[in-house]
Design a protein around this motif. Structure first.
Motif, PDB file in Angstrom:
ATOM      1  N   ASP A  57       1.040   4.026  -2.942  1.00  0.00           N
ATOM      2  CA  ASP A  57       0.885   5.460  -2.702  1.00  0.00           C
ATOM      3  C   ASP A  57       2.044   6.253  -3.295  1.00  0.00           C
ATOM      4  O   ASP A  57       1.845   7.299  -3.932  1.00  0.00           O
ATOM      5  CB  ASP A  57       0.773   5.735  -1.199  1.00  0.00           C
ATOM      6  CG  ASP A  57      -0.535   5.212  -0.621  1.00  0.00           C
ATOM      7  OD1 ASP A  57      -1.484   5.009  -1.401  1.00  0.00           O
ATOM      8  OD2 ASP A  57      -0.596   4.993   0.614  1.00  0.00           O
ATOM      9  N   HIS A  84       1.782   6.224  -6.981  1.00  0.00           N
ATOM     10  CA  HIS A  84       0.706   7.111  -7.413  1.00  0.00           C
ATOM     11  C   HIS A  84       1.183   8.560  -7.410  1.00  0.00           C
ATOM     12  O   HIS A  84       0.896   9.314  -8.362  1.00  0.00           O
ATOM     13  CB  HIS A  84      -0.487   6.938  -6.479  1.00  0.00           C
ATOM     14  CG  HIS A  84      -1.673   7.775  -6.854  1.00  0.00           C
ATOM     15  ND1 HIS A  84      -2.370   7.582  -8.021  1.00  0.00           N
ATOM     16  CD2 HIS A  84      -2.271   8.813  -6.209  1.00  0.00           C
ATOM     17  CE1 HIS A  84      -3.349   8.465  -8.095  1.00  0.00           C
ATOM     18  NE2 HIS A  84      -3.313   9.224  -7.001  1.00  0.00           N
ATOM     19  N   GLU A  96       0.826  -1.204   0.000  1.00  0.00           N
ATOM     20  CA  GLU A  96       0.000   0.000   0.000  1.00  0.00           C
ATOM     21  C   GLU A  96       0.864   1.259   0.000  1.00  0.00           C
ATOM     22  O   GLU A  96       0.574   2.228  -0.707  1.00  0.00           O
ATOM     23  CB  GLU A  96      -0.930  -0.002   1.216  1.00  0.00           C
ATOM     24  CG  GLU A  96      -2.092  -0.985   1.101  1.00  0.00           C
ATOM     25  CD  GLU A  96      -2.941  -1.000   2.366  1.00  0.00           C
ATOM     26  OE1 GLU A  96      -2.470  -0.444   3.390  1.00  0.00           O
ATOM     27  OE2 GLU A  96      -4.049  -1.564   2.339  1.00  0.00           O
TER      28      GLU A  96
END
Length: 511
Positions: free
Chosen positions: A64, A67, A60
């Motif tokens: 992130d 992204h 995760e």
């Protein structure tokens, strides 16, 4: 039943009970073993789940970060000359960038009342050719003896035949009849060799390489093709060096004049000197220009050039941190802000950016209208609503761009922010530098003057490439400063260069 039989029966029952007890013990042992195996399996399952949870957390975090990286790269890819400080030459072949200028509503071409320029006849032509009438075009009667009128004349403006003008200087020598001493006349001070190039050729060669940024070899070839003169690149370099030395005093006066002005424009651009990266710094006004080259971009370069430390007026620049800390008043270029606001508006889809663009352009219009009405400042009832709207738009922008959460790991320096948040901080913390044009009508809305002055530096890089030596870039900057100042003041460049090479530079107006 006898005692023996009873005893035997008890023994049999005991055997059965012992067997049952043994079986129960075996079952209990098997149950305990199965329970232990289940506990071990459950423990391994829990450890596997915890490991997977750690992996999920790691993935995760990686997602992130990727992204954010994608958003950064998409933002970089979306930037071009119309929404950032990138030059037009860096635009990708995607679409023509949308100009920040609005349509004026005027038709193309010269406007009504514009004073046009066209080719005019001269009063005293260098050569007059008469085309005679030989005979009558109607009856072919001989008209040689008839007087003629000139009802019409036409002129052809062209270059003279290619040739060099050679002037030979001869000195006389006489013998005195009284003392028999031989006395010889002196040559002019600038005639130093048996054969040399005159000031006009030196001027043209210097102008080509310094004024029109033609490479030395191509300038030599051009002079040979046009004039038939065999001029080496080394000879041109000597002319340029002579011009550079003669302009040392002019540069000193130019820098002193810039220090005394009320408003200056400052900017910088990179270039190559040999294999190293250098910077050319420009400091200019509508009538003066000074260029200086330095290996550094920041404060050490500004201190070495010597204008910024002694300047006390208002400096218009693009927000480089190195300009902070000097005694002069700061003014920021709003065209840079308009481009960055365009990026936030078009790429990040934030409404406050379009509102801020409209407000800045409205402020610019209000200042222009006030100047046209011979006002020296905006009326309070006009200024106050503009300032209030500025603060309201900043508040809206901060609501759309809240501060980023603190990083899990402590890092050095300021936390990373989004481009929109950085722009908001600049518009908020540097509010009065952004709005300097609104309060002081002597300060322009943008820094386009300095950017235009730097344009020829980039042209030189594209046409001629890098400078080979530090002396070469120093000569270029000094002579370009002189030529740019002369051009801004409408003075004749070639005549001024010729006087400079003769040791008597034409001085521009420094006041």
């Amino acid at each position: 039943m006898t005692k023996d039989e009873e005893l035997e029966q008890l023994r049999a029952e005991k055997t059965v009970l012992c067997e049952r007890l043994r079986r129960k013990d075996e079952e209990l042992e098997q149950s305990q073993k199965a329970n232990h195996d289940l506990r071990e399996g459950l423990k391994q399952a829990i450890m596997a789940i915890e490991s997977q949870q750690e992996r999920v957390t790691t993935l995760e975090g990686l997602i992130d970060s990727l992204h954010e990286r994608i958003k950064t790269l998409e933002g970089q890819q979306a930037k071009d000359s119309h929404n950032s400080s990138l030059p037009p030459s860096s635009d990708r072949f995607v679409r023509p960038p949308k100009s920040l200028r609005k349509k004026s509503g005027k038709s193309p071409g010269g406007q009504k009342g514009h004073r046009g320029h066209h080719l005019r006849q001269v009063e005293m032509p260098d050569e007059v050719l008469i085309h005679p009438v030989i005979e009558c075009s109607h009856c072919q009667h001989d008209l040689h003896a008839q007087p003629a009128d000139v009802p019409e004349r036409r002129q052809v403006i062209d270059l003279p035949v290619k040739r060099l003008w050679v002037t030979e200087h001869r000195v006389e020598e006489k013998q005195c009849p009284s003392c028999f001493h031989l006395t010889r006349a002196s040559f002019p001070a600038w005639v130093k060799a048996p054969a040399q190039y005159g000031p006009s050729i030196q001027t043209l060669a210097t102008y080509l390489v310094e004024g029109q940024v033609v490479p030395y070899a191509r300038a030599s070839q051009l002079l040979q093709d046009l004039l038939g003169v065999q001029l080496s690149a080394g000879s041109i370099a000597r002319f340029v060096n002579t011009c550079h030395e003669q302009l040392a005093g002019v540069e000193t006066e130019l820098k002193a004049a810039l220090v005394k002005t009320k408003v200056i424009h400052q900017d910088e651009t990179g270039l190559r000197v040999g294999t190293a990266g250098w910077w050319v710094h420009v400091c200019s006004t509508p009538r003066l220009t000074h260029y200086a080259a330095h290996p550094k971009r920041g404060r050490s370069a500004l201190d070495a050039i010597g204008i910024a430390p002694h300047f006390g007026g208002t400096s218009m620049h693009d927000g480089l941190v190195s300009y902070q800390g000097y005694a002069f008043t700061q003014a920021l270029c709003n065209v840079h802000h308009l481009r960055e606001l365009t990026f936030v508006e078009e790429v990040l889809k934030q409404v406050w950016a379009s509102k801020m663009k409209e407000l800045l352009l409205e402020m610019k219009t209000q200042v222009e209208q006030a100047k046209a009405a011979d006002q020296h400042e905006l009326d309070a009832e006009v200024l106050a609503p503009l300032l209030r709207r500025y603060e309201e738009i900043l508040s809206e922008g901060y609501l759309a761009n809240p501060p980023a959460p603190p990083p899990e790991k402590r890092t050095r320096g300021r936390p990373k922010q989004s481009p929109a948040r950085n722009l908001l901080d600049r518009l908020s913390q540097g509010k009065w530098a952004v709005l300097r044009f609104l309060l002081d009508f002597a300060v322009p809305f943008d820094n386009n003057l300095a950017e235009r002055d730097l344009r020829m530096i980039k042209v030189q890089q594209k046409v001629s490439g890098c400078f080979r030596t530090q002396e070469g870039v120093a000569m270029f900057c000094r002579i370009r400063s002189y030529l740019s100042t002369l051009r801004k003041q409408g003075l004749e460049l070639l005549s001024a260069l010729e006087h400079t090479l003769s040791g008597h530079p034409v001085l521009p107006a420094f006041s």
